[in-house]
Design an enzyme around this catalytic site. Structure first.
Site, mmCIF file in Angstrom:
data_model
loop_
_atom_site.group_PDB
_atom_site.id
_atom_site.type_symbol
_atom_site.label_atom_id
_atom_site.label_comp_id
_atom_site.label_asym_id
_atom_site.label_seq_id
_atom_site.Cartn_x
_atom_site.Cartn_y
_atom_site.Cartn_z
ATOM 1 C CE LYS A 15 -18.281 37.475 3.643
ATOM 2 N NZ LYS A 15 -17.483 36.334 3.170
HETATM 3 P P1 NAD Z 1 -14.586 39.281 -7.122
HETATM 4 O O1 NAD Z 1 -15.191 40.613 -6.862
HETATM 5 O O2 NAD Z 1 -13.105 39.141 -7.264
HETATM 6 O O3 NAD Z 1 -15.240 38.618 -8.451
HETATM 7 C C1 NAD Z 1 -16.615 38.483 -8.617
HETATM 8 C C2 NAD Z 1 -16.877 38.059 -10.058
HETATM 9 O O4 NAD Z 1 -18.272 37.845 -10.231
HETATM 10 C C3 NAD Z 1 -16.489 39.102 -11.089
HETATM 11 O O5 NAD Z 1 -16.093 38.457 -12.285
HETATM 12 C C4 NAD Z 1 -17.805 39.877 -11.294
HETATM 13 O O6 NAD Z 1 -17.855 40.532 -12.569
HETATM 14 C C5 NAD Z 1 -18.799 38.744 -11.214
HETATM 15 N N1 NAD Z 1 -20.111 39.165 -10.732
HETATM 16 C C6 NAD Z 1 -20.388 40.017 -9.715
HETATM 17 N N2 NAD Z 1 -21.729 40.149 -9.563
HETATM 18 C C7 NAD Z 1 -22.286 39.342 -10.491
HETATM 19 C C8 NAD Z 1 -23.638 39.041 -10.855
HETATM 20 N N3 NAD Z 1 -24.665 39.622 -10.204
HETATM 21 N N4 NAD Z 1 -23.846 38.157 -11.864
HETATM 22 C C9 NAD Z 1 -22.808 37.585 -12.509
HETATM 23 N N5 NAD Z 1 -21.518 37.853 -12.225
HETATM 24 C C10 NAD Z 1 -21.269 38.715 -11.239
HETATM 25 O O7 NAD Z 1 -15.151 38.348 -5.942
HETATM 26 P P2 NAD Z 1 -14.567 36.953 -5.479
HETATM 27 O O8 NAD Z 1 -13.613 37.188 -4.360
HETATM 28 O O9 NAD Z 1 -14.138 36.167 -6.669
HETATM 29 O O10 NAD Z 1 -15.863 36.300 -4.812
HETATM 30 C C11 NAD Z 1 -16.834 35.615 -5.583
HETATM 31 C C12 NAD Z 1 -17.689 34.777 -4.655
HETATM 32 O O11 NAD Z 1 -16.858 33.855 -3.947
HETATM 33 C C13 NAD Z 1 -18.456 35.549 -3.580
HETATM 34 O O12 NAD Z 1 -19.656 34.856 -3.319
HETATM 35 C C14 NAD Z 1 -17.534 35.439 -2.371
HETATM 36 O O13 NAD Z 1 -18.242 35.609 -1.147
HETATM 37 C C15 NAD Z 1 -17.043 34.025 -2.543
HETATM 38 N N6 NAD Z 1 -15.780 33.685 -1.870
HETATM 39 C C16 NAD Z 1 -14.645 34.404 -2.078
HETATM 40 C C17 NAD Z 1 -13.469 34.003 -1.463
HETATM 41 C C18 NAD Z 1 -12.152 34.697 -1.730
HETATM 42 O O14 NAD Z 1 -11.130 34.217 -1.231
HETATM 43 N N7 NAD Z 1 -12.117 35.763 -2.508
HETATM 44 C C19 NAD Z 1 -13.455 32.905 -0.602
HETATM 45 C C20 NAD Z 1 -14.644 32.185 -0.410
HETATM 46 C C21 NAD Z 1 -15.793 32.586 -1.061
#
Ligand code: NAD
Length: 426
Positions: free
Chosen positions: A116
């Site tokens: 990461k």
């Molecule tokens: P993103 O930036 O596209 O979206 C994040 C969302 O969460 C947004 O709606 C944002 O407003 C909200 N958010 C951010 N901080 C927050 C907080 N403190 N409290 C409440 N809401 C909050 O990110 P993403 O890619 O959707 O990733 C979200 C999670 O999923 C992360 O933990 C990431 O590590 C995990 N993840 C992502 C992927 C991927 O393919 N994008 C894959 C596996 C895991």
């Protein structure tokens, strides 16, 4: 076996994701009776890099940002894992996320290790030009340690296809030829995979469908609460809505919306895209991100960030199934409380593994130079997610452990087997 963290998870710093991850690792290792040599090697990351990234800002001044890349494990193949940009990034968070990637890739049985990366910055306060210069210099700093056979980054919070295109270009400029397989999550036109953008959300839909079958839940009467509306939460909410589930909440960092009769997710996401907020969205109640977690629902999908379900609120969680879209949304201290409440947990290292699974497909396609149609990608994703869900449930039943512990045991067992077969070069 020394096991300092597992005896009382309440002693660990609950909001430190690395300690949360380690306490689960230790518990699983203890239950597996993991060989002490393997334990010693597997409980630490392989390598950690800290870089200082000078960036010329639009004002003309140089600002220096701090960045990390943690390569946790290579036993099963190249390290794999996203890059996040956030003011909250810490080395401990990146360490935890790197380890989770190792366990995640092992749970879905794709031939990658875990890594990461992160940069401490506030991307919302930076121009596109500043973000591009930051990304290029960060990539240049990592040039010797990333690569299709070494370590393959991908997007994560606040990074996207554009970030990956810049990383791929920078790496290719240094290599003097185009190397698409150095990152995944690229635009489709630049060697990305069809279906990658939706893959994490689709993976969630697939495992929620499997849980629904197991508990005889029917989509139209199944209330799903989603936290987050980004790549994971927004897409999962849309796919669940399209599959007929009743999605009752959605949120972004500023708060959420709630309608017990279901929200029209297409309209809510269009509203968010247009106004950059859920404010003024009609026919819903406003809820905070914490209230949202406690609404009456059948399936809860925390898909925003870490440490949302803790020892402080776990006893107020009302879902039957918890499908963890985010990485580490539940602290180790909350696990036992959820277990006692009889909540069926689909742990993050399975529930959100659709993304890394299609990243694996993207890497394969780049290396072949031959690209699959979206329905082929989705079908192969479905096969892997369903098989992994079934493996996990069977493992939990056979070993009489909860699904979180089973996921760690299954993953550690696979990584330990490969490490033992390779031998420890000591
Ligand atoms: P993103 O930036 O596209 O979206 C994040 C969302 O969460 C947004 O709606 C944002 O407003 C909200 N958010 C951010 N901080 C927050 C907080 N403190 N409290 C409440 N809401 C909050 O990110 P993403 O890619 O959707 O990733 C979200 C999670 O999923 C992360 O933990 C990431 O590590 C995990 N993840 C992502 C992927 C991927 O393919 N994008 C894959 C596996 C895991």
């Amino acid at each position: 076996m020394a096991n300092p963290m597992v005896d009382d998870v309440r002693q660990i710093k609950e909001d430190n994701p690395f300690e949360s991850m380690m306490s689960r690792f230790d518990r699983a290792a203890q239950l597996l009776d993991l060989n002490p040599d393997l334990y010693a090697v597997m409980r630490v990351p392989n390598r950690e890099f800290k870089v200082y990234i000078p960036v010329r800002m639009d004002s003309g001044r140089i600002e220096v940002f701090e960045g990390y890349r943690v390569q946790h494990n290579f036993a099963r193949g190249p390290a794999k894992g996203g890059i996040r940009y956030s003011p909250d990034v810490t080395l401990d968070e990146i360490r935890a996320l790197a380890a989770w990637m190792t366990w995640k890739c092992a749970v879905v049985n794709v031939p990658f290790g875990g890594a990461k990366g992160g940069v401490v910055c506030d991307p919302h306060q930076m121009s596109l030009g500043e973000l591009e210069r930051l990304t290029r210099r960060y990539t240049a700093e990592l040039i010797d340690i990333i690569g299709p056979e070494k370590d393959v980054p991908a997007p994560d919070m606040n990074t996207n296809e554009q970030t990956m295109a810049w990383m791929m270009d920078t790496y290719s400029m240094h290599a003097r030829h185009t190397v698409t397989a150095v990152v995944t999550g690229k635009p489709v036109a630049l060697g990305g995979s069809s279906g990658r953008r939706e893959a994490t959300g689709r993976g969630l839909l697939i495992v929620i469908n499997e849980a629904a079958k197991r508990f005889k839940m029917n989509p139209p009467t199944t209330r799903v609460a989603v936290q987050g509306s980004g790549n994971v939460g927004g897409i999962a909410a849309r796919l669940l809505h399209e599959a007929g589930y009743k999605v009752v909440t959605l949120s972004d960092i500023n708060g959420g919306i709630y309608n017990p009769n279901g929200i029209d997710i297409h309209q809510a996401l269009a509203h968010l895209q247009m106004t950059r907020s859920f404010e003024d969205f009609p026919d819903v109640e406003r809820v905070s991100n914490h209230e949202l977690l406690e609404v009456e629902c059948d399936v809860l999908v925390p898909a925003a960030t870490e440490n949302q379900i803790t020892s402080q609120n776990a006893d107020r969680i009302k879902c039957k199934v918890l499908a963890e879209g985010a990485n580490g949304p539940t602290t180790a201290a909350a696990d036992q409380i959820l277990h006692e409440k009889g909540i069926f947990v689909i742990p993050d290292i399975l529930a959100n593994a659709g993304g890394v699974t299609v990243s694996y497909f993207e890497w394969v396609q780049d290396r072949m130079g031959y690209f699959w149609k979206e329905d082929v990608v989705n079908e192969r994703l479905q096969d892997i997610m369903v098989a992994s869900f079934n493996d996990l449930v069977k493992y939990a039943d056979t070993h009489s452990v909860d699904t979180r512990t089973a996921a760690y045991m299954l993953a550690i067992d696979r990584v330990a087997y490969d490490t033992r077969m390779r031998g420890i070069y000591a």
